[in-house]
Design an enzyme around this catalytic site. Sequence first.
Site, short mmCIF file in Angstrom:
data_model
loop_
_atom_site.label_atom_id
_atom_site.label_comp_id
_atom_site.label_asym_id
_atom_site.label_seq_id
_atom_site.Cartn_x
_atom_site.Cartn_y
_atom_site.Cartn_z
N ASN A 1 5.03 33.35 36.78
CA ASN A 1 5.16 34.81 36.89
C ASN A 1 5.47 35.45 35.54
OD1 ASN A 1 4.88 34.64 39.71
ND2 ASN A 1 7.06 34.23 39.94
N LYS B 1 10.16 37.97 36.30
CA LYS B 1 8.70 37.87 36.24
C LYS B 1 8.21 38.36 34.88
CE LYS B 1 8.58 37.34 41.08
NZ LYS B 1 9.11 37.93 42.28
N GLU C 1 6.25 46.74 49.33
CA GLU C 1 6.05 46.27 47.97
C GLU C 1 4.94 47.12 47.37
OE1 GLU C 1 5.45 41.95 47.99
OE2 GLU C 1 7.03 41.80 49.48
N SER D 1 3.15 40.00 47.07
CA SER D 1 3.32 38.75 46.32
C SER D 1 2.40 37.62 46.79
CB SER D 1 4.77 38.30 46.37
OG SER D 1 5.17 38.04 47.69
N HIS E 1 8.13 40.58 51.23
CA HIS E 1 8.79 39.37 50.73
C HIS E 1 9.99 38.97 51.59
CE1 HIS E 1 11.15 37.12 47.60
NE2 HIS E 1 9.94 36.74 47.23
N ASP F 1 9.55 47.92 46.34
CA ASP F 1 9.76 46.69 45.57
C ASP F 1 8.59 46.54 44.60
OD1 ASP F 1 9.77 44.06 44.64
OD2 ASP F 1 10.68 43.27 46.47
N HIS G 1 6.19 42.75 41.13
CA HIS G 1 5.00 42.21 40.46
C HIS G 1 4.24 43.25 39.65
CE1 HIS G 1 5.25 38.20 42.17
NE2 HIS G 1 5.64 38.79 43.29
C1 LIG Z 1 10.06 37.46 43.28
C2 LIG Z 1 10.28 38.56 44.22
C3 LIG Z 1 11.56 38.96 44.54
C4 LIG Z 1 12.78 38.19 44.12
O1 LIG Z 1 13.11 38.43 42.82
P1 LIG Z 1 14.03 37.37 42.05
O2 LIG Z 1 14.58 38.16 40.93
O3 LIG Z 1 13.15 36.25 41.66
O4 LIG Z 1 15.09 36.93 43.00
C5 LIG Z 1 11.70 40.08 45.32
N1 LIG Z 1 10.63 40.75 45.79
C6 LIG Z 1 9.38 40.35 45.53
C7 LIG Z 1 8.23 41.11 46.08
C8 LIG Z 1 9.17 39.23 44.75
O5 LIG Z 1 7.93 38.79 44.52
#
Ligand SMILES: *Cc1c(COP(=O)(O)O)cnc(C)c1O
Length: 390
Positions: free
Chosen positions: A51, A242, A182, A186, A137, A211, A214
Amino acid sequence: MSFEQKLSFIDRALEKRKKENRFRSLTSYRPGEEQVEIWGKDRDLINFCSNDYLGLSKQPELIEKAKEFTETYGSGSTASRLIAGTYDIHRKLEEKLAAAFGTEAALLFNSGFQANSTIIGTLTDRHSLILADKLCHNSLLQGALLSRATFHRFDHNNIDHLNELLHSASEQSYNRILIITETVFSMDGDRADIEEIARLAIDYNALLFADDAHAVGVWGERGLGLARSVSGIDILLGTFGKAFGAFGSFVACSAKMRDYLINFCPGFIYTTSLPPPVIGAVDAAIDLIPEMEKERNMLHRNIKYMRRNINKLGYETKPSDTQIIPVIIGDEQKTLDLAEYLADHGILATAIRPPTVPDQSSRIRITLSAVHRRKHIEHFLKVLGDWNRG
Ligand SMILES: *Cc1c(COP(=O)(O)O)cnc(C)c1O
């Protein structure tokens, strides 16, 4: 009645997993010579699972600032934020993030998982309704389940379905409604229509949690994500694990929301604050990201080229148009075979199977970064093409 053996539930669960061929275990790696490479059991692999979308995790500026902050402030932050764990570097980073993301305020969290699983319940109670996209997620799902609110999921990216649920909710007596989505999903790599969802949130006076894990670093104006400056969003969540190449997460929000989270969010209050080296790396990353147009262009070119050629080989890639590309195989065993074949030919790309994704939609999920070169992508395509013929 006698109690069963104390640990027999574990034996049963693990045996079931093994029988279904879904038992998982950890593999360890080391970073390889070249940045896209990773050293596996006995060979270098081209990494198509990272990522680290801009390659920032090995960037000298991040490493230098992590060292500098460690030397000045130590390796740990020694306390939680409300006790003695807020240093000036935490405060300054939050100010920088708020300025970059165009909000009144920002607040650091220790990870995206921690933020998602704990903020949602802070915004809702058992009289509230949560409406989340079906493909959200797991961290968001955990947050919704912990909240004790009524929880419904709307069909993936289906605005009409969300509208229907909002409409029927407006005739009931919930104290508030929280919509969760999101911006870039993801597992499928497709995007939400965040502007339309934000309009609905405004129409129905609902809270909106976006969220952007990404998207930050990769998409949007100056790489600052897809949720920035969309009005109607109450919580914009970004992660540092990421594209930022480090660790941790943040929320961009109003000053009032920040005060509320500082006072009421357990996942913010009851945990040691992010350590100085992490703050240093993130501080350097947020300075660099808006200027990394060259890297983003490279990444966007990689994405187009890769997807077009995967489709040419006859594979479906869902409506993904981002750095996350699901190569749909369908059958579970066949997908595992392909992952193994790829590994035998120097490529790391993981098989994603049920229950993470629906039955018969097993896939190889690849993620692209700005540090992939054309030769890496060509190699992937050649190996995938050869397997196709085999
Ligand atoms: C990776 C991810 C998370 C978690 O984030 P971390 O900082 O790795 O705990 C939360 N939401 C989504 C959509 C993700 O892909």
